[in-house]
Design an enzyme around this catalytic site. Structure first.
Site, PDB file in Angstrom:
ATOM      1  N   HIS A 124       0.844  -1.197   0.000  1.00 46.71           N
ATOM      2  CA  HIS A 124       0.000   0.000   0.000  1.00 46.71           C
ATOM      3  C   HIS A 124       0.883   1.252   0.000  1.00 46.71           C
ATOM      4  CE1 HIS A 124      -4.039  -1.766   1.656  1.00 46.71           C
ATOM      5  NE2 HIS A 124      -3.549  -2.467   0.654  1.00 46.71           N
ATOM      6  N   GLU A 137       0.967   3.879   1.858  1.00 48.41           N
ATOM      7  CA  GLU A 137       1.506   4.287   3.159  1.00 48.41           C
ATOM      8  C   GLU A 137       2.693   3.425   3.580  1.00 48.41           C
ATOM      9  OE1 GLU A 137      -1.637   3.462   2.378  1.00 48.41           O
ATOM     10  OE2 GLU A 137      -3.053   4.189   3.878  1.00 48.41           O
ATOM     11  N   CYS A 147      -6.074   1.783   5.986  1.00 45.86           N
ATOM     12  CA  CYS A 147      -6.700   0.529   6.427  1.00 45.86           C
ATOM     13  C   CYS A 147      -6.059   0.116   7.756  1.00 45.86           C
ATOM     14  CB  CYS A 147      -6.496  -0.550   5.359  1.00 45.86           C
ATOM     15  SG  CYS A 147      -4.797  -1.158   5.265  1.00 45.86           S
ATOM     16  N   CYS A 160      -2.232  -0.353   7.531  1.00 48.08           N
ATOM     17  CA  CYS A 160      -1.446   0.881   7.422  1.00 48.08           C
ATOM     18  C   CYS A 160      -1.530   1.716   8.702  1.00 48.08           C
ATOM     19  CB  CYS A 160      -1.896   1.673   6.209  1.00 48.08           C
ATOM     20  SG  CYS A 160      -1.506   0.802   4.668  1.00 48.08           S
TER      21      CYS A 160
END
Lengths: 150, 150
Positions: B55, B57, B85, B88
Site C-alpha cells: 500500500h 503508506e 486501512c 497501514c
C-alpha cells in the site's frame, strides 16, 4: 484443533524466532504453508532493516505471494509464534489467509488490544487458532527481554 | 486545521495517486514529510508488485525510515489520499507518526471499519486529521472504478 503437521510448522516458526533473538531482534518467527510445504518464511527484522514494518508475518506473507505469483493466500496457513499486531492482522486480511495459527498471546501489542474479534480484523473467512507451543514462544520472549535488561 | 503546506503535500500525494491509476492500480498516494521536506513517497503497487502489503503508506513509511536512518517518525507527517486501512494504521502506530492527514474516507476498508477510534489504532500521540482534498481523492477513485467496470 492441532495436527502433527501444525506442530512441525510451528516448530519451524520457533526456530526462526530463535534466529531473530540471536541477531538482537525481538524473537518472533513466521512461516506460510501451502499444500504442506513452506513457501514463505520471516522473522522480526525491524532493528536490522531499520523498518518498523519488517515484522515476521509481513516478510513471510510477501515471500509467499512472490512464490505463488498470486496476491491471495486463501489456500495457505500462516504459523506465527506471537499474536499478530493490528498491522500484521490487516496484512492477513488483504492476503485472505485461509488459516492463521499463533502461539503466544500479546496483550500489549496484539490485535486483541483493539478489543475487536479475530473475524473482524482478519478476513471473515480466515480460521484463527491460538495456543500451539504458546509457552515455548512466550519463554523465548521472556528470556530475550530479561537478557536485554541485564 | 490545515495550512498551505498541508495543501501542497496532499497535492503531491494526489499526483502519486494519479500515477497509480495510470499503471492500473487503485489510485492511492502517500508522502511522509519531515521539516517541510518530503522524505518518503509511495503509491499503491499491490498489482504491480503482486504484494497485498504494498500500500502507498507502507512504501512511504519504509522509505522515510530509510531516509532518516531511524525507525520512528514522531517528527513527521504522513499525507495520504485515502483513509488508512488497519494494516497501514498499524504501521503508523509502530512508526509513531507525529501526524497523519488523510483525504477521502474509506468506509469499506479504512481503519474505522473496525469501529475503533483513531487514537486506539494509531499511536495515542499521533494527531489525525481528515478531509483535506477529500472530494478530489474520492473522484480519482470513483473514476478509476467506473473505467474498470466499463
Amino acid at each position: 484443533m492441532f495436527h502433527t503437521t501444525d506442530q512441525r510448522f510451528m516448530q519451524e516458526a520457533l526456530r526462526l524466532a530463535v534466529l531473530a533473538a540471536e541477531q538482537g531482534e525481538v524473537p518472533v518467527g513466521a512461516v506460510v504453508v501451502w499444500q504442506n510445504h513452506i513457501i514463505g518464511k520471516g522473522y522480526n527484522q525491524t532493528v536490522m532493516l531499520n523498518d518498523p514494518t519488517a515484522h515476521a508475518e509481513m516478510i513471510a506473507i510477501t515471500a509467499a505471494t512472490q512464490h505463488l505469483g498470486a496476491r491471495y493466500l486463501n489456500e495457505c496457513t500462516l504459523y506465527v509464534t506471537l499474536e499478530p499486531c493490528p498491522m500484521c492482522a490487516g496484512a492477513c486480511y488483504w492476503a485472505m489467509l485461509g488459516r492463521v495459527v499463533y502461539a503466544a498471546s500479546d496483550e500489549k501489542n496484539g490485535f486483541s488490544r483493539l478489543q475487536v474479534s479475530a473475524s473482524n480484523i482478519f478476513h471473515p473467512k480466515t480460521i484463527v487458532h491460538q495456543g500451539l507451543f504458546a509457552s515455548e514462544a512466550a519463554a523465548l520472549l521472556k528470556q530475550f527481554f530479561q537478557k536485554l535488561r541485564s
